[in-house]
Design an enzyme around this catalytic site. Structure first.
Site, PDB file in Angstrom:
ATOM      1  N   THR A   1     -35.124   0.400 -28.099  1.00  0.00           N
ATOM      2  CA  THR A   1     -35.624   2.135 -28.196  1.00  0.00           C
ATOM      3  C   THR A   1     -36.826   1.892 -26.823  1.00  0.00           C
ATOM      4  OG1 THR A   1     -37.138   2.887 -29.453  1.00  0.00           O
ATOM      5  CG2 THR A   1     -37.570   0.513 -30.239  1.00  0.00           C
TER       6      THR A   1
ATOM      7  N   ASP B   1     -31.403   5.968 -35.067  1.00  0.00           N
ATOM      8  CA  ASP B   1     -31.937   7.778 -34.673  1.00  0.00           C
ATOM      9  C   ASP B   1     -32.208   7.560 -35.843  1.00  0.00           C
ATOM     10  OD1 ASP B   1     -31.436   9.568 -32.358  1.00  0.00           O
ATOM     11  OD2 ASP B   1     -30.590  11.169 -33.950  1.00  0.00           O
TER      12      ASP B   1
ATOM     13  N   HIS C   1     -37.791   4.944 -44.556  1.00  0.00           N
ATOM     14  CA  HIS C   1     -36.404   5.320 -43.670  1.00  0.00           C
ATOM     15  C   HIS C   1     -35.736   4.102 -43.085  1.00  0.00           C
ATOM     16  CE1 HIS C   1     -39.661   6.731 -41.780  1.00  0.00           C
ATOM     17  NE2 HIS C   1     -38.430   6.958 -40.868  1.00  0.00           N
TER      18      HIS C   1
HETATM   19  P1  ITT Z   1     -35.935   5.788 -28.594  1.00  0.00           P
HETATM   20  O1  ITT Z   1     -34.394   6.996 -28.920  1.00  0.00           O
HETATM   21  O2  ITT Z   1     -35.788   5.186 -27.612  1.00  0.00           O
HETATM   22  O3  ITT Z   1     -35.648   5.347 -30.230  1.00  0.00           O
HETATM   23  P2  ITT Z   1     -37.872   8.204 -30.086  1.00  0.00           P
HETATM   24  O4  ITT Z   1     -38.245   8.472 -30.411  1.00  0.00           O
HETATM   25  O5  ITT Z   1     -36.445   9.815 -29.002  1.00  0.00           O
HETATM   26  O6  ITT Z   1     -37.366   6.821 -29.679  1.00  0.00           O
HETATM   27  P3  ITT Z   1     -35.153   9.638 -32.049  1.00  0.00           P
HETATM   28  O7  ITT Z   1     -34.428  10.248 -30.907  1.00  0.00           O
HETATM   29  O8  ITT Z   1     -34.843   8.783 -33.110  1.00  0.00           O
HETATM   30  O9  ITT Z   1     -35.550   8.491 -31.229  1.00  0.00           O
HETATM   31  O10 ITT Z   1     -36.534  10.104 -32.666  1.00  0.00           O
HETATM   32  C1  ITT Z   1     -37.370  10.208 -33.679  1.00  0.00           C
HETATM   33  C2  ITT Z   1     -38.177  10.980 -33.716  1.00  0.00           C
HETATM   34  O11 ITT Z   1     -38.359  11.629 -35.566  1.00  0.00           O
HETATM   35  C3  ITT Z   1     -39.190   9.759 -33.079  1.00  0.00           C
HETATM   36  O12 ITT Z   1     -39.752  10.547 -32.136  1.00  0.00           O
HETATM   37  C4  ITT Z   1     -40.280  11.030 -34.782  1.00  0.00           C
HETATM   38  O13 ITT Z   1     -40.615  11.956 -33.666  1.00  0.00           O
HETATM   39  C5  ITT Z   1     -39.468  11.141 -35.886  1.00  0.00           C
HETATM   40  N1  ITT Z   1     -39.808   9.870 -36.533  1.00  0.00           N
HETATM   41  C6  ITT Z   1     -39.090   9.061 -36.861  1.00  0.00           C
HETATM   42  N2  ITT Z   1     -39.114   7.937 -37.170  1.00  0.00           N
HETATM   43  C7  ITT Z   1     -40.531   7.834 -38.130  1.00  0.00           C
HETATM   44  C8  ITT Z   1     -41.780   7.173 -38.647  1.00  0.00           C
HETATM   45  O14 ITT Z   1     -41.330   7.057 -39.211  1.00  0.00           O
HETATM   46  N3  ITT Z   1     -42.391   8.272 -38.225  1.00  0.00           N
HETATM   47  C9  ITT Z   1     -42.891   9.554 -38.314  1.00  0.00           C
HETATM   48  N4  ITT Z   1     -41.737  10.413 -37.194  1.00  0.00           N
HETATM   49  C10 ITT Z   1     -40.790   9.407 -36.956  1.00  0.00           C
END
Ligand code: ITT
Length: 210
Positions: free
Chosen positions: A12, A73, A184
């Site tokens: 990530t 994701d 989650h």
């Molecule tokens: P990677 O793909 O590099 O892992 P990313 O942040 O782009 O990083 P995602 O595409 O899965 O990852 O987007 C997840 C988004 O959802 C994250 O950037 C937050 O905005 C939100 N999110 C996910 N889990 C969260 C959490 O535990 N707490 C707060 N926001 C969360």
């Protein structure tokens, strides 16, 4: 599926996620490393399907570094916004916004609806891939409410405006250990560990368990 490796590399680019992966998987008996030291890893463009995105991130990392990789994701789904921001959570409102800007956008959209329904959930698909491309996929969610205003400094992303069910505080106000028992991501990663050891302990050819 290879059974002699006890190393998983967390794939990530999100530092908040990385810390959570490391804490949640600590004590699993599996050595957990991050991408540092493996050189540049390129990830495919993300689509709008969490599950596919998680698999593609894990596969891309595993094939490039030659080790088992785990990725997720994830996103937040607000009922009154028809599930938005959803898989677009990280990019909600466009590239110009940071976490605080995305939170404000979500709050103003919800306020504009003048609805009492502030229910929401965080969702997470976690994926593991071997360098050969075998995959294990799991899912976790955490339900709650969107608060009227951000509160707390912990966590990342939408944590300051998300109040998990059963708590009176935002996800950014409870400590990370507590978040990592109910989130989650914690649920998805515990399920991933169970599926992984199930696949490992099944005699004969290893099934795809995603
Ligand atoms: P990677 O793909 O590099 O892992 P990313 O942040 O782009 O990083 P995602 O595409 O899965 O990852 O987007 C997840 C988004 O959802 C994250 O950037 C937050 O905005 C939100 N999110 C996910 N889990 C969260 C959490 O535990 N707490 C707060 N926001 C969360």
């Amino acid at each position: 599926m290879a059974s002699d490796s006890a190393l998983w590399v967390v794939a990530t680019g999100n530092a908040g996620k990385r810390v959570e992966f490391e804490q949640i998987l600590a004590g699993s008996g599996i050595e957990i490393r991050n991408l540092g030291g493996f050189g540049d890893v390129s990830f495919p463009e993300e689509g709008t399907d969490y599950r596919e995105n998680a698999i593609e991130k894990a596969r891309a990392a595993a094939s490039q570094i030659g080790e088992i990789a785990v990725a997720d994701d994830s996103g937040i789904e607000v009922t009154a916004l028809d599930g938005r921001p959803g898989p677009l959570s990280a990019r909600y409102g466009g590239e110009g916004l940071d976490d605080k800007g995305r939170v404000q956008k979500l709050l103003s959209e919800l306020d504009a609806l003048d609805t009492k329904d502030r229910s929401a959930r965080f969702v997470c698909y976690a994926a593991l891939s071997t360098p050969e491309g075998d995959t294990v996929v799991s899912y976790g969610e955490c339900t709650g409410l969107i608060l009227p205003a951000p509160a707390g400094e912990g966590g990342f992303g939408y944590d300051p405006v998300f109040k998990p069910d059963g708590y009176d505080l935002s996800m950014a106000q409870i400590d990370l250990e507590a978040k990592n028992t109910i989130s989650h991501r914690a649920r998805a990663l515990h399920d991933l560990l169970a599926r992984w050891s199930g696949a490992e302990n099944t005699p004969g050819p290893k099934p795809r368990v995603d």
